[in-house]
Design an enzyme around this catalytic site. Structure first.
Site, PDB file in Angstrom:
ATOM      1  N   LYS A  11       0.848  -1.196   0.000  1.00 39.33           N
ATOM      2  CA  LYS A  11       0.000   0.000   0.000  1.00 39.33           C
ATOM      3  C   LYS A  11       0.880   1.242   0.000  1.00 39.33           C
ATOM      4  CE  LYS A  11       0.838   1.487   4.363  1.00 39.33           C
ATOM      5  NZ  LYS A  11       1.432   2.811   4.680  1.00 39.33           N
ATOM      6  N   ASP A 138      -2.740  -1.303   9.739  1.00 42.90           N
ATOM      7  CA  ASP A 138      -2.862  -1.289   8.280  1.00 42.90           C
ATOM      8  C   ASP A 138      -3.536  -2.538   7.724  1.00 42.90           C
ATOM      9  OD1 ASP A 138      -1.722   1.214   7.865  1.00 42.90           O
ATOM     10  OD2 ASP A 138       0.304   0.426   7.631  1.00 42.90           O
TER      11      ASP A 138
END
Length: 285
Positions: A11, A138
Site C-alpha cells: 500500500k 494497516d
C-alpha cells in the site's frame, strides 16, 4: 492437507494526517490509501497435523508467533471457532520491510482472505477487516484493497473511486525510520501543513490524475526528510525525469512518484538504481 495461495499487495498513502492522541496511546489517522501491484506471495498449508510454523525467504523476517501473518491466522480461527489441525505459512517477500509499504500487514491480510475463501467465506470482507484490526492498524485496509479513506486507528474504511490509470515508481533508501520516534516528534511540534482529503477525494471522483498528484501530502514526510536529506535527492530525480507528484509513504522511508506511462517509469528507475537497488515499478490495484 490443502495448500492455499494468495497475493499480498503493498500500500501507499496518497495522503496521511495524524490527528489527536487517543486514550489507548494510539493516534487517530486520516489517510487516503492505495493498493499497488508490488506484492509478496503467501502460501498456506492447512491440515499439516504438525505445530504451526512460518517460513520466509528473507532471514530478517520473524517466523514465530510475533509475525502478523501468524497473528492473523490465529485471530481468524478464534473467530470462526475452528482448528485447522496444523498450519504452515510460507511467505515470499518482495515488499521491503520497515518501508511504509505495509508489507507485514499485507501478508496478514492475504492470510485472512485465503482462509476466509477456503472456509466458504463465513465473514464478509468488512467483517474480515474487523478481524484484521485486532492484528495491526494497516491490516484492515490491506484486507479490503483498492482506493479508500482510512480513519481512526485504521479500522474505519470507506471505499473511494479507483485511482486514475498511472504508473508508480517506489524507491526504498537504505535506512529505517522509527515510527514511535516520529509520532513523538509530531506530538512535540505544531504540524504546519496538513493534507486536504476533500480535494483528494474530489480529484479521484473526477478521475483527474494531475489533481491527485497535486494533493499528495504526508505529515511525516517533512519530519523524516529533515533528518535524511537524501529523500530530497530521490525526489529531485523523480522530478527531473517526468514525475507529476511525489512523496514519502507511511512513516517511511520509501518514497514514490506518479508518472503517466511505463516508459517514463523505466527512465526514472534507471536513474536511481545504481545508488538505490530497491527501486520498483508498480500499478494501482
Amino acid at each position: 492437507m490443502t495448500t492455499l495461495y494468495e497475493g499480498a499487495f503493498a500500500k501507499i498513502n496518497l495522503t496521511l494526517d495524524v490527528l489527536e492522541k487517543r486514550s489507548d496511546g494510539y493516534h487517530d489517522l486520516s489517510s487516503v490509501m492505495q493498493t499497488i501491484s508490488m506484492r509478496d506471495d503467501v502460501e498456506i498449508d492447512i491440515g499439516t497435523k504438525k505445530p504451526w510454523c512460518i517460513k520466509c525467504d528473507k532471514p530478517e523476517i520473524p517466523t514465530d508467533s510475533s509475525n502478523l501473518a501468524w497473528k492473523a491466522a490465529k485471530a481468524f480461527f478464534d473467530v470462526i471457532k475452528k482448528d485447522p489441525d496444523g498450519l504452515e505459512i510460507r511467505i515470499t517477500k518482495r515488499i521491503p520491510s520497515q518501508a511504509g509499504l505495509g508489507g507485514g500487514s499485507s501478508d496478514a491480510a492475504a492470510v485472512l482472505r485465503a482462509l476466509n475463501k477456503h472456509y466458504g467465506s463465513p465473514l464478509s470482507i468488512l467483517a474480515l477487516a474487523e478481524v484484521g484490526a485486532t492484528v495491526g492498524s494497516d491490516v484492515p485496509f490491506c484486507t479490503v484493497c483498492g482506493t479508500a479513506m482510512v480513519e481512526g486507528r485504521g479500522e474505519r474504511i470507506r471505499k473511494l473511486p479507483d485511482m486514475p490509470d498511472c504508473v508508480f515508481v517506489v524507491c526504498k533508501p537504505d535506512f529505517s525510520a522509527s515510527t514511535p520516534e516520529l509520532y513523538a516528534k509530531l506530538d512535540a511540534t505544531e504540524i504546519a501543513k496538513r493534507p486536504n482529503n476533500k480535494e483528494m477525494e474530489s480529484a479521484l471522483l473526477a478521475g483527474d490524475l494531475g489533481k491527485v498528484a497535486a494533493n499528495l501530502y504526508n505529515v511525516f514526510d517533512p519530519v523524516v526528510t529533515a533528518e535524511h536529506l537524501e529523500l530530497n535527492y530521490i525526489k529531485s530525480i523523480f522530478n527531473s525525469y517526468g514525475s507529476i507528484g511525489q512523496q514519502m509513504t507511511g512513516s517511511g522511508p520509501a518514497v514514490f512518484c506518479i508518472v503517466s506511462d511505463f516508459e517514463t517509469a523505466a527512465v526514472v528507475c534507471n536513474m536511481l538504481k545504481e545508488n538505490y537497488p530497491q527501486v520498483f515499478i508498480a500499478k494501482p490495484v
